[in-house]
Design a protein around this motif. Structure first.
Motif, short mmCIF file in Angstrom:
data_model
loop_
_atom_site.label_atom_id
_atom_site.label_comp_id
_atom_site.label_asym_id
_atom_site.label_seq_id
_atom_site.Cartn_x
_atom_site.Cartn_y
_atom_site.Cartn_z
N LYS A 86 0.83 -1.21 0.00
CA LYS A 86 0.00 0.00 0.00
C LYS A 86 0.86 1.26 0.00
N ASN A 87 1.92 1.25 0.79
CA ASN A 87 2.82 2.40 0.84
C ASN A 87 3.49 2.61 -0.52
N PHE A 88 3.82 1.52 -1.19
CA PHE A 88 4.42 1.61 -2.53
C PHE A 88 3.44 2.25 -3.50
N VAL A 89 2.20 1.79 -3.48
CA VAL A 89 1.17 2.34 -4.38
C VAL A 89 1.00 3.83 -4.11
N SER A 90 0.95 4.20 -2.84
CA SER A 90 0.81 5.61 -2.48
C SER A 90 1.98 6.44 -2.99
N SER A 91 3.18 5.89 -2.88
CA SER A 91 4.35 6.67 -3.30
C SER A 91 4.46 6.78 -4.82
N ILE A 92 4.02 5.76 -5.57
CA ILE A 92 4.13 5.87 -7.03
C ILE A 92 2.99 6.68 -7.63
N ASN A 93 1.92 6.88 -6.88
CA ASN A 93 0.85 7.75 -7.38
C ASN A 93 1.34 9.18 -7.51
N ASN A 94 2.39 9.53 -6.77
CA ASN A 94 2.96 10.87 -6.85
C ASN A 94 3.83 11.05 -8.09
N LEU A 95 4.26 9.94 -8.70
CA LEU A 95 5.03 10.06 -9.93
C LEU A 95 4.07 10.41 -11.04
N ARG A 96 4.31 11.51 -11.67
CA ARG A 96 3.32 12.00 -12.61
C ARG A 96 3.42 11.36 -13.98
N THR A 97 2.28 11.18 -14.55
CA THR A 97 2.21 10.80 -15.95
C THR A 97 1.92 12.10 -16.69
N ASP A 98 1.32 12.06 -17.84
CA ASP A 98 1.11 13.29 -18.60
C ASP A 98 -0.24 13.94 -18.34
N ARG A 99 -1.06 13.35 -17.47
CA ARG A 99 -2.35 13.95 -17.19
C ARG A 99 -2.39 14.50 -15.77
N ALA A 100 -3.23 15.49 -15.61
CA ALA A 100 -3.39 16.11 -14.30
C ALA A 100 -4.16 15.18 -13.38
N SER A 101 -3.68 15.04 -12.17
CA SER A 101 -4.35 14.24 -11.16
C SER A 101 -4.08 14.84 -9.79
N ARG B 67 11.32 11.66 -18.11
CA ARG B 67 10.69 10.34 -18.09
C ARG B 67 11.66 9.29 -17.58
N ASN B 68 12.90 9.33 -18.07
CA ASN B 68 13.92 8.37 -17.62
C ASN B 68 14.22 8.54 -16.14
N LYS B 69 14.26 9.79 -15.66
CA LYS B 69 14.48 10.03 -14.23
C LYS B 69 13.33 9.47 -13.40
N LEU B 70 12.10 9.67 -13.88
CA LEU B 70 10.94 9.14 -13.16
C LEU B 70 10.95 7.61 -13.12
N ILE B 71 11.39 7.00 -14.19
CA ILE B 71 11.47 5.53 -14.22
C ILE B 71 12.53 5.04 -13.23
N LYS B 72 13.65 5.75 -13.15
CA LYS B 72 14.68 5.38 -12.17
C LYS B 72 14.13 5.52 -10.75
N ILE B 73 13.42 6.62 -10.49
CA ILE B 73 12.82 6.83 -9.17
C ILE B 73 11.83 5.70 -8.87
N LEU B 74 11.04 5.31 -9.87
CA LEU B 74 10.08 4.22 -9.72
C LEU B 74 10.78 2.93 -9.32
N HIS B 75 11.88 2.62 -9.98
CA HIS B 75 12.60 1.37 -9.67
C HIS B 75 13.23 1.41 -8.28
N VAL B 76 13.70 2.57 -7.85
CA VAL B 76 14.25 2.70 -6.50
C VAL B 76 13.14 2.46 -5.46
N LYS B 77 11.98 3.08 -5.69
CA LYS B 77 10.85 2.90 -4.77
C LYS B 77 10.40 1.44 -4.75
N SER B 78 10.41 0.82 -5.92
CA SER B 78 10.02 -0.59 -6.03
C SER B 78 10.97 -1.46 -5.21
#
Length: 185
Positions: free
Chosen positions: A18-33, A110-121
């Protein structure tokens, strides 16, 4: 006692996910959320406060978020927090409203966000493994105190390993899904 141990182990592993899901929701895609800014902290009268506690965050259009703070005196602090959040966003104040345009993702960002995603994972997987180790230590103590037999110990350790495998696979699937989202824009 054994069922309680399994339930506690599963609950802790579920919390890691759950904490992982919460943290990756902050990684933005191209749409506003609104989830993008949901866990952002703002200096509010000397205390760090979550932005969503002191404002409404709404989607104005597919590329813009609108923030209406309850106390307009903190708008400057909100802007500063957004700029310092490392999300690559630049807020614009218009009267008492703060608009946050969501720019196109560059390939570099995008590449930086993917790296951040893998670190969080990886951190989340480590969390699951720590829970496994703690649970296995408890099982070993139960065996040492002769509360369970050797067969029960093996059975419990196997069940704990199955839970570990399940939650690590879940984290991997969530990572792949978010990476696909990031690459699709």
């Amino acid at each position: 006692m054994i069922i309680n141990l399994k339930n506690q182990t599963e609950e802790k592993m579920k919390n890691c996910t759950k904490n992982f899901v919460s943290s990756i929701n902050n990684l933005r895609t191209d749409r506003a959320s609104p989830d993008l800014l949901k866990n952002l902290y703002v200096e509010y009268y000397g205390k760090k406060t979550i932005l969503s506690n002191i404002s409404n965050i709404v989607v104005e259009d597919s590329r813009t978020l609108r923030i209406n703070t309850f106390d307009h005196k903190v708008n400057k602090q909100v802007e500063k927090s957004i700029i310092n959040s490392n999300l690559g966003l630049n807020p614009i104040s218009v009267g008492n409203i703060i608009r946050v345009p969501i720019p196109q993702l560059t390939e570099d960002r995008r590449n930086k966000l993917i790296k951040i995603l893998h670190v969080k994972s990886e951190k989340s997987k480590v969390c699951v493994r720590i829970v496994r180790r703690e649970s296995n230590d408890l099982v070993k103590n139960l065996l040492k105190n002769k509360d369970i037999s050797k067969n029960e110990e093996k059975k419990l350790q196997n069940e704990i390993q199955l839970l570990t495998n399940f939650y690590i696979k879940e984290i991997n699937n969530l990572t792949k899904e978010k990476e696909k989202q990031l690459n699709s824009f």
